[in-house]
Enzyme design. Structure first.
Site, PDB file in Angstrom:
ATOM      1  N   LYS A   8       0.857  -1.196   0.000  1.00  0.00           N
ATOM      2  CA  LYS A   8       0.000   0.000   0.000  1.00  0.00           C
ATOM      3  C   LYS A   8       0.899   1.254   0.000  1.00  0.00           C
ATOM      4  CE  LYS A   8      -3.527  -2.816   2.106  1.00  0.00           C
ATOM      5  NZ  LYS A   8      -4.688  -2.944   2.995  1.00  0.00           N
ATOM      6  N   GLU A  37     -11.341 -10.566  -0.672  1.00  0.00           N
ATOM      7  CA  GLU A  37     -10.971  -9.799   0.511  1.00  0.00           C
ATOM      8  C   GLU A  37     -12.201  -9.097   1.078  1.00  0.00           C
ATOM      9  OE1 GLU A  37      -6.557  -8.580   0.299  1.00  0.00           O
ATOM     10  OE2 GLU A  37      -7.677  -7.096  -0.840  1.00  0.00           O
ATOM     11  N   GLY A  96      -7.144  -4.940   7.390  1.00  0.00           N
ATOM     12  CA  GLY A  96      -6.499  -4.041   8.349  1.00  0.00           C
ATOM     13  C   GLY A  96      -7.180  -3.977   9.697  1.00  0.00           C
ATOM     14  N   SER A 112      -6.390  -9.300   6.894  1.00  0.00           N
ATOM     15  CA  SER A 112      -5.829  -9.647   8.203  1.00  0.00           C
ATOM     16  C   SER A 112      -5.193 -11.028   8.250  1.00  0.00           C
ATOM     17  CB  SER A 112      -6.892  -9.510   9.310  1.00  0.00           C
ATOM     18  OG  SER A 112      -7.299  -8.162   9.430  1.00  0.00           O
TER      19      SER A 112
HETATM   20  P1  PGA Z   1      -4.299  -6.548   5.572  1.00  0.00           P
HETATM   21  O1  PGA Z   1      -4.601  -6.021   4.100  1.00  0.00           O
HETATM   22  O2  PGA Z   1      -3.531  -7.813   5.433  1.00  0.00           O
HETATM   23  O3  PGA Z   1      -3.487  -5.436   6.205  1.00  0.00           O
HETATM   24  O4  PGA Z   1      -5.620  -6.755   6.230  1.00  0.00           O
HETATM   25  C1  PGA Z   1      -4.975  -6.922   3.106  1.00  0.00           C
HETATM   26  C2  PGA Z   1      -5.166  -6.215   1.794  1.00  0.00           C
HETATM   27  O5  PGA Z   1      -5.668  -5.088   1.762  1.00  0.00           O
HETATM   28  O6  PGA Z   1      -4.813  -6.777   0.748  1.00  0.00           O
END
Ligand code: PGA
Length: 247
Positions: free
Chosen positions: A13, A165, A171, A210
């Site tokens: 990100k 997802e 997150g 997550s």
């Molecule tokens: P995360 O993000 O592992 O921090 O939950 C996953 C993603 O957005 O691909």
């Protein structure tokens, strides 16, 4: 995983400057002869250098988004061709943060996926329901709508990976139950087979939201889970390697 080669992809990100390239080097060193595909999608500023530092290894580098067009007057945007030119091998499209923050529609995501293919990139296409949709029991309906609207014709196991997802799991430290994850993935698989036949059997479907070293050992062995798309836990090589080991 039914014979599909797992893919574990990290999405940094909007995190990372040159000093974080050390994590990519640590990842490369720690991978050894991993039997799964592994990728990191750093910020665009780091793609060229990340590619330079991972040359000759199995670690693929990719972009987090691309514009649908190959060039033109689109200030701040990045063409899929530019990611390929920088040495990238893949691109994520349709991430929920793009859909939410930039109002990206299924039609636009579909055009971006086609752009990725035009540039010769492997496309990781993200789908998933919001918390409100989850609470309303609309998960499978959202999956159907996004698959139908976002996935272009011509998908093959070599050019497309789906990442399921749930938006409310990204997150947050929350994840669906293993049964719910498997049910959503089996549903996606069924839809891919209905549309793409044998190709749909082999298109990989990743879980994202997550994924951490602590839960990867439960989620990744689920029958229709072919790997993971990892955000936060991909920023540290040690955490990401633990997830790769679980795959
Ligand atoms: P995360 O993000 O592992 O921090 O939950 C996953 C993603 O957005 O691909």
């Amino acid at each position: 995983m039914s014979g599909r080669r797992p893919l574990v992809a990290g999405n940094w990100k909007m995190n990372g400057t040159r000093e974080n390239l050390a994590e990519i080097e640590a990842l490369k060193a720690g991978l050894g002869d991993s039997s799964c595909d592994v990728a990191i999608c750093p910020p665009a500023t780091l793609i060229t250098e990340a590619v330079a530092r991972t040359g000759g290894s199995q670690l693929m580098i990719g972009g987090q988004d691309c514009h649908a067009e190959a060039n033109g007057a689109h200030t701040g945007d990045l063409a899929a061709e530019m990611i390929a030119d920088a040495g990238g091998a893949l691109v994520i499209v349709g991430h929920s943060e793009r859909r939410a923050d930039h109002g990206e529609s299924d039609a636009l995501v579909r055009a971006k996926a086609e752009a990725g293919w035009r540039a010769g990139l492997l496309v990781i296409l993200c789908i998933g329901e919001t918390e409100a949709e989850y609470r309303a029991g609309e998960t499978l309906a959202v999956i159907d709508r996004q698959l139908a609207g976002s996935v272009p014709n011509g998908a093959t196991p070599g050019n497309l990976v789906i990442a399921y997802e749930p938006v409310w799991a990204i997150g947050t430290g929350l994840t669906p139950s293993n049964d719910d994850i498997q049910a959503s993935h089996a549903h996606i698989r069924q839809r891919l087979v209905a549309r793409f036949g044998q190709g749909g059997v082999a298109i990989r479907v990743l879980y994202g939201g997550s994924v951490k070293p602590a839960n990867a050992g439960e989620i990744l062995p689920l029958p229709d889970v072919d790997g993971a798309l990892v955000g936060g836990a991909s920023l540290k090589a040690a955490d990401f390697l633990a997830i790769v080991a679980a795959a």
